[in-house]
Scaffold this motif. Structure first.
Motif, PDB file in Angstrom:
ATOM      1  N   PHE A   1      -4.288 -28.190  -0.402  1.00 17.16           N
ATOM      2  CA  PHE A   1      -3.556 -26.757  -0.213  1.00 17.16           C
ATOM      3  C   PHE A   1      -2.904 -26.525   1.219  1.00 17.16           C
ATOM      4  O   PHE A   1      -2.041 -25.683   1.249  1.00 17.16           O
ATOM      5  N   LEU A   2      -3.277 -27.034   2.209  1.00 18.45           N
ATOM      6  CA  LEU A   2      -2.993 -26.729   3.576  1.00 18.45           C
ATOM      7  C   LEU A   2      -2.135 -27.572   4.156  1.00 18.45           C
ATOM      8  O   LEU A   2      -1.408 -27.201   5.275  1.00 18.45           O
ATOM      9  N   ALA A   3      -1.785 -28.930   3.623  1.00 15.70           N
ATOM     10  CA  ALA A   3      -1.184 -29.958   4.509  1.00 15.70           C
ATOM     11  C   ALA A   3       0.392 -29.670   3.993  1.00 15.70           C
ATOM     12  O   ALA A   3       0.869 -30.028   2.969  1.00 15.70           O
ATOM     13  N   ASN A   4       1.136 -28.933   4.770  1.00 15.77           N
ATOM     14  CA  ASN A   4       2.568 -28.656   4.639  1.00 15.77           C
ATOM     15  C   ASN A   4       3.311 -29.884   4.567  1.00 15.77           C
ATOM     16  O   ASN A   4       4.416 -29.997   4.238  1.00 15.77           O
ATOM     17  N   ASP A   5       2.839 -30.909   5.474  1.00 14.43           N
ATOM     18  CA  ASP A   5       3.656 -31.744   5.675  1.00 14.43           C
ATOM     19  C   ASP A   5       3.638 -33.044   4.539  1.00 14.43           C
ATOM     20  O   ASP A   5       4.426 -33.828   4.566  1.00 14.43           O
ATOM     21  N   ILE A   6       2.947 -32.654   3.538  1.00 13.78           N
ATOM     22  CA  ILE A   6       3.097 -33.614   2.306  1.00 13.78           C
ATOM     23  C   ILE A   6       3.516 -32.907   1.520  1.00 13.78           C
ATOM     24  O   ILE A   6       2.895 -31.719   0.816  1.00 13.78           O
ATOM     25  N   ASN A   7       4.257 -33.640   0.559  1.00 11.43           N
ATOM     26  CA  ASN A   7       4.802 -33.135  -0.580  1.00 11.43           C
ATOM     27  C   ASN A   7       4.063 -32.721  -1.773  1.00 11.43           C
ATOM     28  O   ASN A   7       2.775 -33.608  -1.749  1.00 11.43           O
ATOM     29  N   PHE A   8       4.048 -31.688  -2.305  1.00 13.98           N
ATOM     30  CA  PHE A   8       3.190 -31.034  -3.581  1.00 13.98           C
ATOM     31  C   PHE A   8       3.083 -32.299  -4.740  1.00 13.98           C
ATOM     32  O   PHE A   8       1.948 -32.404  -5.202  1.00 13.98           O
ATOM     33  N   ASN A   9       4.190 -32.934  -5.042  1.00 17.17           N
ATOM     34  CA  ASN A   9       4.153 -33.775  -6.109  1.00 17.17           C
ATOM     35  C   ASN A   9       3.090 -34.974  -5.544  1.00 17.17           C
ATOM     36  O   ASN A   9       2.483 -35.497  -6.568  1.00 17.17           O
ATOM     37  N   ILE A  10       3.266 -35.487  -4.192  1.00 13.06           N
ATOM     38  CA  ILE A  10       2.437 -36.284  -4.049  1.00 13.06           C
ATOM     39  C   ILE A  10       1.065 -35.978  -3.968  1.00 13.06           C
ATOM     40  O   ILE A  10       0.135 -36.904  -4.277  1.00 13.06           O
ATOM     41  N   ARG A  11       0.774 -34.902  -3.639  1.00 17.14           N
ATOM     42  CA  ARG A  11      -0.841 -34.338  -3.734  1.00 17.14           C
ATOM     43  C   ARG A  11      -1.322 -34.242  -5.096  1.00 17.14           C
ATOM     44  O   ARG A  11      -2.264 -34.732  -5.504  1.00 17.14           O
ATOM     45  N   VAL A  12      -0.373 -33.941  -6.014  1.00 19.61           N
ATOM     46  CA  VAL A  12      -0.619 -33.687  -7.496  1.00 19.61           C
ATOM     47  C   VAL A  12      -1.093 -35.117  -8.081  1.00 19.61           C
ATOM     48  O   VAL A  12      -2.031 -35.283  -8.863  1.00 19.61           O
ATOM     49  N   GLU A  13       0.015 -35.974  -7.655  1.00 15.83           N
ATOM     50  CA  GLU A  13      -0.089 -37.550  -8.300  1.00 15.83           C
ATOM     51  C   GLU A  13      -1.505 -38.194  -7.560  1.00 15.83           C
ATOM     52  O   GLU A  13      -2.328 -38.661  -8.471  1.00 15.83           O
ATOM     53  N   ASN A  14      -1.763 -37.876  -6.400  1.00 16.33           N
ATOM     54  CA  ASN A  14      -3.048 -38.291  -5.786  1.00 16.33           C
ATOM     55  C   ASN A  14      -4.446 -37.858  -6.515  1.00 16.33           C
ATOM     56  O   ASN A  14      -5.200 -38.536  -6.832  1.00 16.33           O
ATOM     57  N   LEU A  15      -4.416 -36.556  -6.733  1.00 11.27           N
ATOM     58  CA  LEU A  15      -5.404 -35.671  -7.495  1.00 11.27           C
ATOM     59  C   LEU A  15      -5.377 -36.429  -8.966  1.00 11.27           C
ATOM     60  O   LEU A  15      -6.602 -36.711  -9.442  1.00 11.27           O
ATOM     61  N   THR A  16      -4.291 -36.717  -9.561  1.00 11.15           N
ATOM     62  CA  THR A  16      -4.400 -37.218 -10.937  1.00 11.15           C
ATOM     63  C   THR A  16      -4.860 -38.651 -11.010  1.00 11.15           C
ATOM     64  O   THR A  16      -5.796 -39.074 -11.878  1.00 11.15           O
ATOM     65  N   GLY A  17      -4.287 -39.215 -10.105  1.00 11.62           N
ATOM     66  CA  GLY A  17      -4.936 -40.771  -9.844  1.00 11.62           C
ATOM     67  C   GLY A  17      -6.387 -40.962  -9.878  1.00 11.62           C
ATOM     68  O   GLY A  17      -7.008 -41.743 -10.102  1.00 11.62           O
ATOM     69  N   ASN A  18      -6.792 -40.018  -8.845  1.00 13.01           N
ATOM     70  CA  ASN A  18      -8.461 -39.999  -8.613  1.00 13.01           C
ATOM     71  C   ASN A  18      -9.215 -39.486  -9.988  1.00 13.01           C
ATOM     72  O   ASN A  18     -10.269 -40.168 -10.239  1.00 13.01           O
ATOM     73  N   ILE A  19      -8.823 -38.523 -10.614  1.00 12.76           N
ATOM     74  CA  ILE A  19      -9.242 -38.408 -12.029  1.00 12.76           C
ATOM     75  C   ILE A  19      -9.339 -39.560 -12.897  1.00 12.76           C
ATOM     76  O   ILE A  19     -10.101 -39.640 -13.518  1.00 12.76           O
ATOM     77  N   ILE A  20      -8.130 -39.945 -12.956  1.00  9.66           N
ATOM     78  CA  ILE A  20      -8.032 -41.022 -14.047  1.00  9.66           C
ATOM     79  C   ILE A  20      -8.759 -42.328 -13.682  1.00  9.66           C
ATOM     80  O   ILE A  20      -9.389 -42.933 -14.508  1.00  9.66           O
ATOM     81  N   GLY A  21      -8.930 -42.501 -12.289  1.00 14.17           N
ATOM     82  CA  GLY A  21      -9.794 -43.451 -11.649  1.00 14.17           C
ATOM     83  C   GLY A  21     -11.146 -43.494 -12.071  1.00 14.17           C
ATOM     84  O   GLY A  21     -11.867 -44.468 -12.114  1.00 14.17           O
ATOM     85  N   PHE A  22     -11.773 -42.178 -12.385  1.00 21.26           N
ATOM     86  CA  PHE A  22     -13.069 -42.008 -12.519  1.00 21.26           C
ATOM     87  C   PHE A  22     -13.467 -41.769 -14.095  1.00 21.26           C
ATOM     88  O   PHE A  22     -14.458 -41.762 -14.403  1.00 21.26           O
ATOM     89  N   VAL A  23     -12.170 -41.925 -14.769  1.00 28.86           N
ATOM     90  CA  VAL A  23     -12.643 -41.477 -16.394  1.00 28.86           C
ATOM     91  C   VAL A  23     -13.267 -42.854 -16.877  1.00 28.86           C
ATOM     92  O   VAL A  23     -14.200 -42.585 -17.775  1.00 28.86           O
ATOM     93  N   PRO A  24     -13.187 -44.221 -16.543  1.00 32.32           N
ATOM     94  CA  PRO A  24     -13.830 -45.193 -17.173  1.00 32.32           C
ATOM     95  C   PRO A  24     -15.196 -45.207 -16.815  1.00 32.32           C
ATOM     96  O   PRO A  24     -16.172 -45.714 -17.558  1.00 32.32           O
ATOM     97  N   PHE A  25     -15.608 -44.593 -15.497  1.00 33.08           N
ATOM     98  CA  PHE A  25     -16.846 -44.456 -14.943  1.00 33.08           C
ATOM     99  C   PHE A  25     -17.777 -43.710 -16.182  1.00 33.08           C
ATOM    100  O   PHE A  25     -18.877 -43.865 -16.427  1.00 33.08           O
TER     101      PHE A  25
END
Length: 65
Positions: free
Chosen positions: A5-29
């Motif tokens: 939420f607060l990192a203004n120097d990081i593109n919002f799309n990159i933040r969403v992609e990272n969060l989505t990747g983290n969620i997808i990474g834990f689904v097999p677990f």
């Protein structure tokens, strides 16, 4: 939280992609854990175990980076 939420120097799309990747990474677990142990047959137990694993990874990142 800062990263999301607060990192203004990081593109919002990159933040969403990272969060989505983290969620997808834990689904097999969540699918494999109940197959490996009969203690993890409820959704709540799998969710708590997945949260704890994710938290452990994030704490390692915090202290090792």
């Amino acid at each position: 939280m800062y990263y999301l939420f607060l990192a203004n120097d990081i593109n919002f799309n990159i933040r969403v992609e990272n969060l989505t990747g983290n969620i997808i990474g834990f689904v097999p677990f969540g699918f494999i854990l109940p197959l490996l142990s009969s203690k993890f047959q409820s959704f709540k137990k799998v969710t708590v175990a997945t949260f704890c694993l994710s938290l452990a990874f994030e704490l390692c990142n915090l202290f090792l980076d």
